[in-house]
Design a protein around this motif. Structure first.
Motif, PDB file in Angstrom:
ATOM      1  N   GLU A 141     -12.027   0.371  -1.255  1.00 29.95           N
ATOM      2  CA  GLU A 141     -12.929   0.938  -2.265  1.00 29.95           C
ATOM      3  C   GLU A 141     -13.008   0.083  -3.521  1.00 29.95           C
ATOM      4  OE1 GLU A 141      -8.890   3.003  -2.727  1.00 29.95           O
ATOM      5  OE2 GLU A 141     -10.218   2.306  -1.118  1.00 29.95           O
ATOM      6  N   GLY A 142     -12.297  -1.030  -3.577  1.00 29.44           N
ATOM      7  CA  GLY A 142     -12.361  -1.912  -4.726  1.00 29.44           C
ATOM      8  C   GLY A 142     -11.182  -1.737  -5.656  1.00 29.44           C
ATOM      9  N   PRO A 143     -10.989  -2.672  -6.603  1.00 34.62           N
ATOM     10  CA  PRO A 143      -9.849  -2.594  -7.522  1.00 34.62           C
ATOM     11  C   PRO A 143      -9.950  -1.415  -8.475  1.00 34.62           C
ATOM     12  CG  PRO A 143     -11.359  -4.323  -8.184  1.00 34.62           C
ATOM     13  CD  PRO A 143     -11.848  -3.822  -6.849  1.00 34.62           C
ATOM     14  N   ALA A 144      -8.834  -1.012  -9.024  1.00 36.50           N
ATOM     15  CA  ALA A 144      -8.812   0.103  -9.971  1.00 36.50           C
ATOM     16  C   ALA A 144      -9.323  -0.342 -11.333  1.00 36.50           C
ATOM     17  CB  ALA A 144      -7.388   0.637 -10.100  1.00 36.50           C
ATOM     18  N   SER A 145      -9.672   0.636 -12.171  1.00 39.01           N
ATOM     19  CA  SER A 145     -10.062   0.330 -13.538  1.00 39.01           C
ATOM     20  C   SER A 145      -8.830  -0.048 -14.345  1.00 39.01           C
ATOM     21  CB  SER A 145     -10.744   1.551 -14.163  1.00 39.01           C
ATOM     22  OG  SER A 145      -9.797   2.597 -14.310  1.00 39.01           O
ATOM     23  N   HIS A 146      -9.044  -0.598 -15.532  1.00 41.37           N
ATOM     24  CA  HIS A 146      -7.923  -0.977 -16.389  1.00 41.37           C
ATOM     25  C   HIS A 146      -7.071   0.237 -16.746  1.00 41.37           C
ATOM     26  CE1 HIS A 146      -9.132  -5.103 -16.787  1.00 41.37           C
ATOM     27  NE2 HIS A 146     -10.351  -4.746 -17.129  1.00 41.37           N
ATOM     28  N   ALA A 147      -7.711   1.405 -16.912  1.00 42.03           N
ATOM     29  CA  ALA A 147      -6.978   2.614 -17.298  1.00 42.03           C
ATOM     30  C   ALA A 147      -6.048   3.070 -16.186  1.00 42.03           C
ATOM     31  CB  ALA A 147      -7.968   3.724 -17.654  1.00 42.03           C
ATOM     32  N   GLU A 148      -6.472   2.867 -14.927  1.00 48.45           N
ATOM     33  CA  GLU A 148      -5.661   3.317 -13.800  1.00 48.45           C
ATOM     34  C   GLU A 148      -4.538   2.350 -13.465  1.00 48.45           C
ATOM     35  OE1 GLU A 148      -8.673   3.533 -10.875  1.00 48.45           O
ATOM     36  OE2 GLU A 148      -9.202   5.606 -11.290  1.00 48.45           O
ATOM     37  N   GLY A 149      -4.651   1.114 -13.921  1.00 50.22           N
ATOM     38  CA  GLY A 149      -3.651   0.116 -13.577  1.00 50.22           C
ATOM     39  C   GLY A 149      -3.969  -0.527 -12.237  1.00 50.22           C
ATOM     40  N   PRO A 150      -3.213  -1.544 -11.854  1.00 53.23           N
ATOM     41  CA  PRO A 150      -3.510  -2.252 -10.603  1.00 53.23           C
ATOM     42  C   PRO A 150      -3.276  -1.371  -9.382  1.00 53.23           C
ATOM     43  CG  PRO A 150      -1.417  -2.976 -11.518  1.00 53.23           C
ATOM     44  CD  PRO A 150      -2.059  -2.089 -12.553  1.00 53.23           C
ATOM     45  N   ARG A 151      -4.080  -1.580  -8.350  1.00 58.41           N
ATOM     46  CA  ARG A 151      -3.940  -0.836  -7.113  1.00 58.41           C
ATOM     47  C   ARG A 151      -4.139  -1.810  -5.962  1.00 58.41           C
ATOM     48  NH1 ARG A 151      -7.861   3.364  -7.574  1.00 58.41           N
ATOM     49  NH2 ARG A 151      -9.394   1.942  -6.688  1.00 58.41           N
ATOM     50  N   TRP A 152      -3.219  -1.795  -5.007  1.00 57.92           N
ATOM     51  CA  TRP A 152      -3.260  -2.768  -3.915  1.00 57.92           C
ATOM     52  C   TRP A 152      -2.961  -2.075  -2.590  1.00 57.92           C
ATOM     53  CZ3 TRP A 152      -4.889  -7.326  -5.749  1.00 57.92           C
ATOM     54  CH2 TRP A 152      -4.609  -7.639  -7.087  1.00 57.92           C
ATOM     55  N   GLY A 194      10.247  -3.845   2.987  1.00 54.69           N
ATOM     56  CA  GLY A 194      10.168  -3.082   4.221  1.00 54.69           C
ATOM     57  C   GLY A 194       8.888  -2.304   4.404  1.00 54.69           C
ATOM     58  N   ARG A 195       7.874  -2.588   3.600  1.00 56.94           N
ATOM     59  CA  ARG A 195       6.613  -1.854   3.738  1.00 56.94           C
ATOM     60  C   ARG A 195       5.852  -2.353   4.976  1.00 56.94           C
ATOM     61  NH1 ARG A 195       5.804  -5.568  -0.285  1.00 56.94           N
ATOM     62  NH2 ARG A 195       6.378  -4.132  -1.956  1.00 56.94           N
ATOM     63  N   PRO A 196       5.199  -1.451   5.724  1.00 60.26           N
ATOM     64  CA  PRO A 196       4.431  -1.874   6.901  1.00 60.26           C
ATOM     65  C   PRO A 196       3.038  -2.357   6.497  1.00 60.26           C
ATOM     66  CG  PRO A 196       4.336   0.496   6.695  1.00 60.26           C
ATOM     67  CD  PRO A 196       5.247   0.009   5.587  1.00 60.26           C
ATOM     68  N   CYS A 197       2.397  -3.083   7.386  1.00 64.26           N
ATOM     69  CA  CYS A 197       1.009  -3.497   7.176  1.00 64.26           C
ATOM     70  C   CYS A 197       0.131  -2.251   7.096  1.00 64.26           C
ATOM     71  CB  CYS A 197       0.556  -4.402   8.329  1.00 64.26           C
ATOM     72  SG  CYS A 197      -1.175  -4.917   8.215  1.00 64.26           S
ATOM     73  N   ALA A 198      -0.849  -2.271   6.177  1.00 63.79           N
ATOM     74  CA  ALA A 198      -1.700  -1.101   5.945  1.00 63.79           C
ATOM     75  C   ALA A 198      -2.746  -0.889   7.035  1.00 63.79           C
ATOM     76  CB  ALA A 198      -2.399  -1.237   4.589  1.00 63.79           C
ATOM     77  N   VAL A 199      -2.918  -1.849   7.936  1.00 65.59           N
ATOM     78  CA  VAL A 199      -3.902  -1.700   9.010  1.00 65.59           C
ATOM     79  C   VAL A 199      -3.334  -0.781  10.088  1.00 65.59           C
ATOM     80  CG1 VAL A 199      -5.204  -2.922  10.800  1.00 65.59           C
ATOM     81  CG2 VAL A 199      -4.910  -3.961   8.540  1.00 65.59           C
ATOM     82  N   ASP A 200      -4.085   0.234  10.462  1.00 63.90           N
ATOM     83  CA  ASP A 200      -3.623   1.203  11.463  1.00 63.90           C
ATOM     84  C   ASP A 200      -3.256   0.498  12.763  1.00 63.90           C
ATOM     85  OD1 ASP A 200      -3.997   3.271   9.726  1.00 63.90           O
ATOM     86  OD2 ASP A 200      -5.990   3.798  10.476  1.00 63.90           O
ATOM     87  N   GLY A 201      -2.090   0.849  13.288  1.00 66.13           N
ATOM     88  CA  GLY A 201      -1.655   0.300  14.565  1.00 66.13           C
ATOM     89  C   GLY A 201      -0.927  -1.016  14.471  1.00 66.13           C
ATOM     90  N   CYS A 202      -0.812  -1.597  13.292  1.00 63.78           N
ATOM     91  CA  CYS A 202      -0.122  -2.880  13.130  1.00 63.78           C
ATOM     92  C   CYS A 202       1.341  -2.617  12.762  1.00 63.78           C
ATOM     93  CB  CYS A 202      -0.789  -3.732  12.061  1.00 63.78           C
ATOM     94  SG  CYS A 202       0.014  -5.349  11.837  1.00 63.78           S
ATOM     95  N   ALA A 203       2.248  -3.213  13.524  1.00 62.02           N
ATOM     96  CA  ALA A 203       3.671  -2.992  13.294  1.00 62.02           C
ATOM     97  C   ALA A 203       4.312  -4.087  12.451  1.00 62.02           C
ATOM     98  CB  ALA A 203       4.394  -2.898  14.646  1.00 62.02           C
ATOM     99  N   GLU A 204       3.529  -5.078  12.021  1.00 59.28           N
ATOM    100  CA  GLU A 204       4.081  -6.164  11.221  1.00 59.28           C
ATOM    101  C   GLU A 204       4.362  -5.709   9.786  1.00 59.28           C
ATOM    102  OE1 GLU A 204       4.876  -9.188  12.384  1.00 59.28           O
ATOM    103  OE2 GLU A 204       4.291  -8.472  14.379  1.00 59.28           O
ATOM    104  N   PHE A 255       1.694  -9.268   2.003  1.00 61.78           N
ATOM    105  CA  PHE A 255       0.642  -9.885   1.196  1.00 61.78           C
ATOM    106  C   PHE A 255      -0.260  -8.777   0.662  1.00 61.78           C
ATOM    107  CE2 PHE A 255       2.013 -12.879   4.363  1.00 61.78           C
ATOM    108  CZ  PHE A 255       2.145 -14.063   3.667  1.00 61.78           C
ATOM    109  N   ARG A 256      -0.561  -8.820  -0.622  1.00 54.40           N
ATOM    110  CA  ARG A 256      -1.350  -7.747  -1.194  1.00 54.40           C
ATOM    111  C   ARG A 256      -2.836  -8.134  -1.232  1.00 54.40           C
ATOM    112  NH1 ARG A 256       0.327  -7.616  -7.637  1.00 54.40           N
ATOM    113  NH2 ARG A 256      -0.728  -9.546  -8.266  1.00 54.40           N
ATOM    114  N   ALA A 257      -3.674  -7.101  -1.102  1.00 54.14           N
ATOM    115  CA  ALA A 257      -5.124  -7.268  -1.134  1.00 54.14           C
ATOM    116  C   ALA A 257      -5.735  -6.039  -1.785  1.00 54.14           C
ATOM    117  CB  ALA A 257      -5.667  -7.456   0.280  1.00 54.14           C
ATOM    118  N   PRO A 258      -6.927  -6.167  -2.368  1.00 58.52           N
ATOM    119  CA  PRO A 258      -7.561  -4.985  -2.960  1.00 58.52           C
ATOM    120  C   PRO A 258      -7.859  -3.948  -1.884  1.00 58.52           C
ATOM    121  CG  PRO A 258      -8.634  -7.010  -3.683  1.00 58.52           C
ATOM    122  CD  PRO A 258      -7.722  -7.390  -2.562  1.00 58.52           C
ATOM    123  N   PRO A 259      -7.881  -2.673  -2.248  1.00 59.95           N
ATOM    124  CA  PRO A 259      -8.212  -1.623  -1.271  1.00 59.95           C
ATOM    125  C   PRO A 259      -9.691  -1.691  -0.909  1.00 59.95           C
ATOM    126  CG  PRO A 259      -8.030  -0.691  -3.474  1.00 59.95           C
ATOM    127  CD  PRO A 259      -7.595  -2.123  -3.581  1.00 59.95           C
TER     128      PRO A 259
END
Length: 202
Positions: free
Chosen positions: A42-53, A22-32, A36-40
């Protein structure tokens, strides 16, 4: 009626869709739904921080993939290392089970709605290839080099020599007045005019 290619977990694991949260699309104004996950940005997180999407809908993840370049930010040496034929084989991998219960996928069952390994793959690889001197090359620069039959590492001297050679080859004055090569001559002149103003040949 054809079955929905997104209807089973077996298919989902191959094209990357994750349903049901039930998560919404991360693009502002999109109601879909964001499936599908994509890197943020600012780029992927370091190994210490764990995955970030961030989670995107199908249309926005397609848009993201169309502009994604794996080699962005890499040095020429890092790009060359990543393109080696055996890159990655030196890493240890887990052993395959001799009596595994999961059958291999059938190619006719494979679905690629986000064009992850589609026609743009070869284009991205060509775009990623860098000059040894790290000077930038645009798509038009590469097309002009191809027209002149030059490598991406050609310098200004090689450019002038190749232009002179081809201009003489195709010019009617050097072919007894034969004008059948006029189109090729115009393409050579256009490519040379473009490249001599390009940053790589400044």
């Amino acid at each position: 009626m054809a079955s929905d290619p997104f209807s089973t977990r077996r298919f989902n694991r191959f094209h990357g869709r994750v349903e049901g949260d039930g998560r919404p699309c991360a693009v502002d104004g999109c109601a879909e739904a964001g499936e599908f996950r994509a890197p943020p940005p600012e780029g992927p997180a370091s190994h210490a921080e764990g995955p970030r999407w961030r989670w995107l809908c199908l249309d926005h993840v397609r848009e993201f993939n169309s502009g994604y370049n794996f080699f962005t930010g890499m040095s020429p040496d890092e790009i060359e290392a990543a393109q080696r034929p055996f890159a990655g084989w030196e890493r240890e991998t887990r052993a395959f089970a001799a009596n595994g219960t999961t059958p291999p996928p059938k190619w006719q069952d494979f679905s690629d709605p986000i064009d992850a390994i589609g026609a743009r793959f070869k284009e991205r690889m060509r775009e990623a290839q860098a000059r040894a001197d790290a000077k930038p090359l645009s798509t038009d620069d590469r097309k002009a080099l191809k027209t002149l039959g030059l490598t991406i590492d050609a310098d200004r001297k090689a450019l002038r020599q190749r232009y002179t050679e081809l201009a003489r080859r195709y010019h009617p004055d050097h072919n007894g007045g034969d004008r059948t090569h006029e189109k090729a001559l115009q393409e050579v002149i256009s490519a040379y005019t473009h490249l001599r103003k390009a940053p790589a040949f400044a």
